[in-house]
Scaffold this active site. Structure first.
Site, PDB file in Angstrom:
ATOM      1  N   ASP A  22      16.508   9.433  -9.025  1.00  0.00           N
ATOM      2  CA  ASP A  22      17.866   9.660  -9.085  1.00  0.00           C
ATOM      3  C   ASP A  22      18.375   9.433  -7.629  1.00  0.00           C
ATOM      4  O   ASP A  22      19.594  10.427  -7.785  1.00  0.00           O
ATOM      5  CB  ASP A  22      17.888  11.027  -9.894  1.00  0.00           C
ATOM      6  CG  ASP A  22      17.581  11.456 -11.392  1.00  0.00           C
ATOM      7  OD1 ASP A  22      17.590  10.630 -11.854  1.00  0.00           O
ATOM      8  OD2 ASP A  22      17.262  11.877 -11.529  1.00  0.00           O
ATOM      9  N   HIS A  64       0.909  -1.401  -0.207  1.00  0.00           N
ATOM     10  CA  HIS A  64      -0.122  -0.146  -0.505  1.00  0.00           C
ATOM     11  C   HIS A  64       0.433   1.052   0.062  1.00  0.00           C
ATOM     12  O   HIS A  64      -0.043   2.152  -0.010  1.00  0.00           O
ATOM     13  CB  HIS A  64      -0.952  -0.069   1.379  1.00  0.00           C
ATOM     14  CG  HIS A  64      -1.967   0.386   1.215  1.00  0.00           C
ATOM     15  ND1 HIS A  64      -2.516   1.991   1.999  1.00  0.00           N
ATOM     16  CD2 HIS A  64      -3.072   0.210   0.128  1.00  0.00           C
ATOM     17  CE1 HIS A  64      -3.952   2.417   1.221  1.00  0.00           C
ATOM     18  NE2 HIS A  64      -4.439   1.152   0.124  1.00  0.00           N
ATOM     19  N   LYS A 103       2.784   4.535  -1.368  1.00  0.00           N
ATOM     20  CA  LYS A 103       2.885   5.350  -2.442  1.00  0.00           C
ATOM     21  C   LYS A 103       4.214   5.938  -1.782  1.00  0.00           C
ATOM     22  O   LYS A 103       4.185   7.451  -1.913  1.00  0.00           O
ATOM     23  CB  LYS A 103       1.700   6.320  -2.358  1.00  0.00           C
ATOM     24  CG  LYS A 103      -0.049   5.504  -2.301  1.00  0.00           C
ATOM     25  CD  LYS A 103      -0.225   5.077  -1.395  1.00  0.00           C
ATOM     26  CE  LYS A 103      -1.612   4.487  -0.869  1.00  0.00           C
ATOM     27  NZ  LYS A 103      -2.093   4.637  -0.109  1.00  0.00           N
TER      28      LYS A 103
END
Length: 225
Positions: A176, A169, A171
């Protein structure tokens, strides 16, 4: 900068900013490191060029051209560490797209699902310009209506999925090894249109290290798509 203005002028030949022209315009923007003043200048240039071309017969088409050109520019705000964004609205999505556009080497994407076509197109463009894109996602959302994971995988991007009964779950995205984007914001159209969500950008070394370790751990544990 001159090349971008030239593209805008060329697209006005037929009073229409086509999808290929929008993609080319977006790609040209991605190659630039534009300042806030330059973005403001380009926005004013859109209206200046439109004003030179508009007449009684084409004004409806010119208004649509202005809208489309302005929308492309709106996906490229200036981003800095510590910035925070909230939805509903386009701010979170725009920040994600901008950070993807800024990537030069690698994107480590760890999200519950991806179904926002605007974000997906940015991910695909990054892959095409040889950025190493890695995607971790949840298996339960793969076949939801609107899911773009299959499209991303078919493009040749490395995708791994959580095969457990629980949800992956997270996010977050690491850009870089310089910045991490994280928050409640799901990479979906509904998150931009309806949901109350948040997103923050961080480049503190300790936090970057923690998120990178978590991504690498999950990448080792999860299954190839």
């Amino acid at each position: 900068m001159e090349h971008i203005i030239y593209q805008l002028k060329q697209s006005l030949d037929d009073d229409f900013l086509s999808k290929p022209e929008r993609k080319s315009f977006a790609h040209a923007l991605e190659k630039q490191s534009l300042t806030k003043d330059q973005i403001t200048f380009l926005r004013s240039k859109v209206f200046e060029l439109a004003n030179e071309k508009v007449n009684d017969k084409n004004y409806r088409f010119i208004l649509e051209w202005i809208k489309d050109a302005s929308n492309v520019l709106s996906y490229y705000p200036l981003i800095k560490s510590g910035d925070s964004y909230f939805s509903p609205g386009d701010d979170c999505r725009n920040a994600i797209v901008q950070c993807i556009a800024n990537a030069k080497i690698q994107l480590k994407i760890c999200v519950f699902t991806i179904s926002d076509d605007i974000i997906t197109e940015a991910v695909l463009r990054a892959h095409k310009r040889a950025v190493n894109v890695m995607v971790l996602t949840d298996n339960d959302k793969l076949f939801d209506m609107g899911s773009d994971i299959q499209q991303i995988s078919k493009a040749g991007i490395s995708v791994k999925i959580d095969q457990t009964n629980n949800h992956m779950h997270h996010k977050f995205m690491i850009v870089d090894n310089d910045a991490v984007l994280t928050g409640s914001y799901n990479w979906t159209r509904s998150a931009a249109k309806f949901n109350h969500e948040n997103l923050v950008i961080i480049n503190e070394e300790a936090i970057l290290t923690s998120f990178t370790m978590e991504f690498d751990r999950l990448w080792h544990e999860m299954s190839p798509y």
